[in-house]
Structures are given as structure tokens and as C-alpha cells.
Scaffold this active site. Structure first.
Site, PDB file in Angstrom:
ATOM      1  N   TYR A  15       0.932  -1.351   0.179  1.00 14.54           N
ATOM      2  CA  TYR A  15      -0.082   0.030   0.040  1.00 14.54           C
ATOM      3  C   TYR A  15       0.771   1.152  -0.135  1.00 14.54           C
ATOM      4  O   TYR A  15       0.577   2.078   0.763  1.00 14.54           O
ATOM      5  CB  TYR A  15      -0.973   0.105   1.235  1.00 14.54           C
ATOM      6  CG  TYR A  15      -1.515  -1.406   1.394  1.00 14.54           C
ATOM      7  CD1 TYR A  15      -2.735  -1.802   0.516  1.00 14.54           C
ATOM      8  CD2 TYR A  15      -1.338  -2.054   2.552  1.00 14.54           C
ATOM      9  CE1 TYR A  15      -3.497  -2.869   1.086  1.00 14.54           C
ATOM     10  CE2 TYR A  15      -1.865  -3.359   2.703  1.00 14.54           C
ATOM     11  CZ  TYR A  15      -2.757  -3.644   1.787  1.00 14.54           C
ATOM     12  OH  TYR A  15      -3.487  -4.985   2.052  1.00 14.54           O
ATOM     13  N   TYR A 143     -12.900  -6.880   6.110  1.00 15.72           N
ATOM     14  CA  TYR A 143     -11.630  -7.173   5.197  1.00 15.72           C
ATOM     15  C   TYR A 143     -11.213  -8.588   4.844  1.00 15.72           C
ATOM     16  O   TYR A 143     -11.308  -9.456   5.777  1.00 15.72           O
ATOM     17  CB  TYR A 143     -10.204  -6.425   5.954  1.00 15.72           C
ATOM     18  CG  TYR A 143      -9.073  -6.468   5.064  1.00 15.72           C
ATOM     19  CD1 TYR A 143      -8.698  -5.855   4.066  1.00 15.72           C
ATOM     20  CD2 TYR A 143      -8.308  -7.931   5.132  1.00 15.72           C
ATOM     21  CE1 TYR A 143      -7.691  -6.142   3.164  1.00 15.72           C
ATOM     22  CE2 TYR A 143      -7.041  -7.969   4.587  1.00 15.72           C
ATOM     23  CZ  TYR A 143      -6.888  -6.974   3.455  1.00 15.72           C
ATOM     24  OH  TYR A 143      -5.686  -7.306   2.637  1.00 15.72           O
ATOM     25  N   ASP A 244     -14.325 -16.148   7.897  1.00 16.90           N
ATOM     26  CA  ASP A 244     -13.010 -16.107   7.566  1.00 16.90           C
ATOM     27  C   ASP A 244     -12.302 -15.619   9.112  1.00 16.90           C
ATOM     28  O   ASP A 244     -12.365 -14.865   9.796  1.00 16.90           O
ATOM     29  CB  ASP A 244     -13.077 -14.546   6.701  1.00 16.90           C
ATOM     30  CG  ASP A 244     -11.583 -14.065   6.430  1.00 16.90           C
ATOM     31  OD1 ASP A 244     -10.642 -14.532   7.139  1.00 16.90           O
ATOM     32  OD2 ASP A 244     -11.248 -13.123   5.641  1.00 16.90           O
ATOM     33  N   LYS A 273      -2.483 -16.585   8.022  1.00 21.14           N
ATOM     34  CA  LYS A 273      -1.868 -15.876   8.842  1.00 21.14           C
ATOM     35  C   LYS A 273      -1.168 -17.024   9.975  1.00 21.14           C
ATOM     36  O   LYS A 273      -0.030 -17.270   9.431  1.00 21.14           O
ATOM     37  CB  LYS A 273      -2.829 -14.644   9.572  1.00 21.14           C
ATOM     38  CG  LYS A 273      -2.928 -13.665   8.430  1.00 21.14           C
ATOM     39  CD  LYS A 273      -3.299 -12.418   9.235  1.00 21.14           C
ATOM     40  CE  LYS A 273      -3.407 -11.341   8.213  1.00 21.14           C
ATOM     41  NZ  LYS A 273      -4.431 -10.843   7.486  1.00 21.14           N
TER      42      LYS A 273
HETATM   43  C1  LIG Z   1      -4.845 -10.756   6.348  1.00 20.29           C
HETATM   44  C2  LIG Z   1      -6.583 -11.151   5.964  1.00 20.29           C
HETATM   45  C3  LIG Z   1      -6.659 -11.744   4.566  1.00 20.29           C
HETATM   46  C4  LIG Z   1      -5.864 -11.692   3.583  1.00 20.29           C
HETATM   47  O1  LIG Z   1      -4.427 -12.709   3.747  1.00 20.29           O
HETATM   48  P1  LIG Z   1      -3.540 -12.578   2.770  1.00 20.29           P
HETATM   49  O2  LIG Z   1      -2.476 -13.889   3.386  1.00 20.29           O
HETATM   50  O3  LIG Z   1      -2.898 -11.339   3.302  1.00 20.29           O
HETATM   51  O4  LIG Z   1      -3.925 -12.583   1.474  1.00 20.29           O
HETATM   52  C5  LIG Z   1      -8.050 -12.105   4.722  1.00 20.29           C
HETATM   53  N1  LIG Z   1      -9.012 -12.191   5.589  1.00 20.29           N
HETATM   54  C6  LIG Z   1      -8.537 -11.627   6.874  1.00 20.29           C
HETATM   55  C7  LIG Z   1      -9.697 -11.792   7.939  1.00 20.29           C
HETATM   56  C8  LIG Z   1      -7.525 -11.300   6.970  1.00 20.29           C
HETATM   57  O5  LIG Z   1      -6.995 -10.609   8.219  1.00 20.29           O
END
Ligand SMILES: *Cc1c(COP(=O)(O)O)cnc(C)c1O
Length: 427
Positions: A15, A143, A244, A273
Site C-alpha cells: 500500500y 476485510y 473468515d 496468517k
Molecule cells: C489478512 C487477511 C486476509 C488476507 O490474507 P493474505 O494472506 O494477506 O492474502 C483475509 N482475511 C482476513 C480476515 C485477513 O485478516
């Protein structure tokens, strides 16, 4: 030209502008909760490298797993081949995930795991001959990643919708429930969502949500009851629920997965993550037997009935092996007590920041501490002040926040929170 000068002229950062890049700090090594810069400066990492490094850095158990796996094989294609690290990791994920999760698709990053989740939902309804169910519903301030499908369900204002309008899939958004710090609930919190799903269910493939904690879309928390009600509404209106857990998974909110706090089962779930303890890029999309069965229900042509995804580095053995070691290390530790202790200390030490004129709100959930300022934070300036205090944080927008490695000691966490406090008084 030094490597650092070369880097600053040729290598993009996240970014960021290539013409007018902000300061970047060269890291030489990392150990425990510390990052060490090239000039010898040591800072306590309050970011866990964007939620990932839950055990800290240079972890002997994870190093050993990587070394051992690399002596066997670092990578093989997953098309037509398989390996024990993938099976071992899938076994662990399914034993930890909500009880109805039964199948695992490995990919190489969180965003891709979200793309796969969306594909699963779309293919599920196609196979059921309901192609009109092709849109997604979510709440604002979310997000889910930076690829196109994921971007389409990020917050339409703080996300990147304005840059890609006309290209992004048109999804549906409901207002988020009022942010709560103590899980208060009243019926009005579900009203906007309920009205959206009632009106649009006939065109909805799935609802996608971050459970309990909205991360990069604004670091806000909502009551578990909201998630429970969303589950009931998805059942009532025949819409799949994608959870997610990429930021929240592996203990960050105090439970292994945040959706446990609502006692719900998702239909599809994404993890990433902290999956590898911050060592390598790996993610997974889990689904129920019903979703998996649904996708395969239509085997008339050779593409429907088959999940159409296959990353080159799918189920990379090094990443799977280190993920197995990371999960085993987590389970062998007193992680739940540690996260609780971090939560108690964050509450105690950050709560007084409400007294500063610069601070609009203080929020703590599990090992996540958030100071929301009244004005946008000057990242370069604030980072300089924090580094002087021996602390690494990366504020964004109005948010100065921390999600430290679980292994952080109370005195180290105290250094972090007092640096945050100090900054509140200086801006
Ligand atoms: C970081 C994140 C993503 C994307 O993961 P990347 O490994 O950066 O592509 C998707 N959803 C959530 C909730 C996140 O925190």
C-alpha cells in the site's frame, strides 16, 4: 549504491508509493519477541508480523521442522501427488475446527483461500441448478484480502472499491452491528442484516464474515450473539455462511477459533496468517460434507462437479510441516491462559488512555489492544516515536493497535503499552 538505496528505488512495499515511499527499517534478524535492525536497534514486535508470529521469531521447534522437511523435499506438485505433511496438517485442522468441517483445500495465501471459499459457494449453487444464487452478503468495515473476489467483499468505503468500480463483483452490504467492548446485545443490532438477507436471499450464494473481530477494516469487535443470529438467518433463508478466521484463528481472541464464542458451525471456513506461526505463506479453506457433496452433485459436464482451483504451490510440504509443528507447539503451551493474561494486562494498561484528548476509544479483545484516535495517525512520525521507546507497531488510519506474540512477557507487554500511552500524549 548500497542495497538499501537500491531497494528503496526498485522494490515496492505494501500500500505504498514507489515515488514517495515512507521510511522502511531494515531488519537483520529476529528472535523471541524482538526485531533487530541493521544498525543494532532492537524493538519489541507488537504486530506479530501482521498477526502471524504467535510464537515469536527464530523458534527452535519450528526451525527444526523446516530443516527436517527440507532434507526430504521442499516442494512437489499437488496434482496427482500427495505427502504426509499435508495429511497431518489436515488432520489437525479438522480436529480443531468446528465439528462439521470435514474437507480441506490448501492454498498459498489468505486472499486465495477466500477466493476458493467464494468459488466453493458459487459452484455449490450451480451444481444445485440455482445459478441465480451468485452474490455475497457481508457487513461494512470488513476485510477479506486484496484479490478481486476478496476485495469485492471488503468495506466499500475504506476498501478499494473506488479504484476498481466497474470491475469488482457487485456484492451486498449491511451496516455492521454497533461495536461493543463487552458483548452487550440488543435486537436492533441484527435488524439491518436481517432486512438485507430477507430481501435478497434468492440471489445470495453466501454470507461472508470475520467472526467477532473485524481486523484490517477497522479493528472493531461485535457481540457473538450477532454471529449466532446470522447463522440462524442463513439457515432460514438457505444461504451458505463463510467464516473468515484468517486473522482470528489459532487463539488470538481467546478461543482456538473466534466462531466458537458464538457456538456456531460455518459452512465454509478460511484460515491463514498464524497457521504456520509466521514462517511461510499458507492458507486453507475448510468446508462441511454438505458443501463438498453439493459441489459434486452435478457431474454432467467434466468441469462442474469438480472444484476448479489449483495453485502451483498448493499444500507446499515445507509450509505444511512448519504448520504442523506450530499447531503442536501451540497446543503444548498454556496458550489460553497466556492470551487471557495478555487481555487482562492490555485492558488494565490501555484503559487509562481514554483520558487523553487525542483518544476516541479503547478496545481490547483477547490478545488484541486497540486505541482509536480522533485524527488519522502520522505513521512515519509515530513509528519514530515508538522505536525510540523500543517498540514496533504499524498504525493505520486512526488506529494505533497491538496484537503481540503470545509468548510476550508481562514486562515486555508493559513496555509496549507504555510506549502507546506516551504516543497518545505526544500527538
Ligand atoms: C489478512 C487477511 C486476509 C488476507 O490474507 P493474505 O494472506 O494477506 O492474502 C483475509 N482475511 C482476513 C480476515 C485477513 O485478516
Amino acid at each position: 549504491m548500497s542495497w538499501l538505496d537500491f531497494e528503496s528505488q526498485h522494490v515496492w512495499h505494501p500500500y505504498a508509493s514507489m515515488l514517495n515511499p515512507g521510511p522502511v527499517y531494515p531488519v537483520k534478524r529476529a528472535e523471541g519477541v524482538f526485531l533487530e535492525f541493521e544498525d543494532g536497534t532492537r524493538v519489541i514486535d507488537g504486530m506479530s508480523s501482521w498477526w502471524c508470529a504467535i510464537h515469536g521469531y527464530n523458534v527452535p521447534e519450528l526451525n527444526a521442522a523446516l530443516l527436517e522437511q527440507s532434507s526430504k523435499m521442499s516442494h512437489v506438485m499437488f496434482g496427482g501427488l500427495t505427502h504426509k505433511p499435508a495429511a497431518e496438517l489436515a488432520k489437525r485442522l479438522l480436529s480443531l475446527a468446528p465439528a462439521n468441517m470435514s474437507h480441506v483445500f490448501f492454498s498459498d495465501s489468505g486472499s486465495v483461500s477466500v477466493e476458493v471459499a467464494i468459488k466453493m459457494a458459487l459452484q455449490y449453487w450451480q451444481a444445485k441448478s440455482c445459478p441465480e444464487k451468485h452474490r455475497l452478503l457481508t457487513i461494512r468495515s470488513g476485510y477479506h484480502g486484496d484479490t478481486f473476489g476478496a476485495m469485492s467483499v471488503c468495506d466499500p468505503e475504506s476498501g478499494m472499491h473506488h479504484l476498481f468500480s466497474g470491475v469488482l463483483a457487485q456484492q451486498l452490504f449491511a451496516d455492521r452491528p454497533a461495536a461493543t467492548n463487552d458483548d452487550e446485545w440488543d435486537e436492533s443490532q441484527i435488524a439491518a442484516f436481517e432486512s438485507r438477507i430477507k430481501t435478497h436471499h434468492h440471489e445470495l450464494a453466501a454470507v461472508i464474515l470475520e467472526p467477532i473481530v473485524q481486523g484490517a477494516g477497522g479493528m472493531r469487535f461485535y457481540a457473538p450473539e450477532f454471529l449466532r443470529r446470522v447463522r440462524l438467518l442463513c439457515d432460514e433463508y438457505d444461504v451458505l455462511l463463510i467464516i473468515d478466521e484468517i486473522a482470528t484463528g489459532f487463539g488470538r481472541t481467546g478461543t482456538m477459533f473466534a466462531c466458537e464464542q458464538a457456538g456456531i458451525n460455518p459452512d465454509i471456513m478460511c484460515v491463514g496468517k498464524a497457521l504456520t506461526g509466521g514462517y511461510l505463506s499458507l492458507a486453507a479453506t475448510l468446508c462441511s460434507a454438505a458443501v463438498c457433496g453439493g459441489i459434486h452433485a452435478d457431474s454432467n459436464d467434466e468441469q462442474s462437479g469438480v472444484l476448479m482451483h489449483g495453485p502451483t504451490f498448493m499444500a507446499n510440504p515445507l509450509a505444511c510441516a512448519v504448520a504442523v509443528a506450530s499447531i503442536d507447539l501451540l497446543l503444548a503451551s498454556a496458550w489460553q491462559q497466556r492470551v487471557l493474561d495478555i487481555e487482562v494486562q492490555l485492558k488494565e494498561e490501555l484503559e487509562p488512555c481514554r483520558g487523553f484528548d487525542s483518544v476516541a476509544d479503547v478496545r481490547v479483545k483477547g490478545a488484541i489492544g486497540v486505541l482509536e484516535m480522533k485524527e488519522s495517525v502520522d505513521v512515519a512520525n509515530v513509528q519514530r516515536l515508538l522505536i525510540e521507546q523500543g517498540v514496533w507497531l504499524r498504525p493505520f488510519g486512526k488506529l494505533l493497535y497491538t496484537m503481540p506474540p503470545f509468548v510476550i512477557r508481562p514486562a515486555q507487554l508493559g513496555t509496549l503499552t507504555s510506549a502507546m500511552k506516551q504516543v497518545c500524549g505526544q500527538i
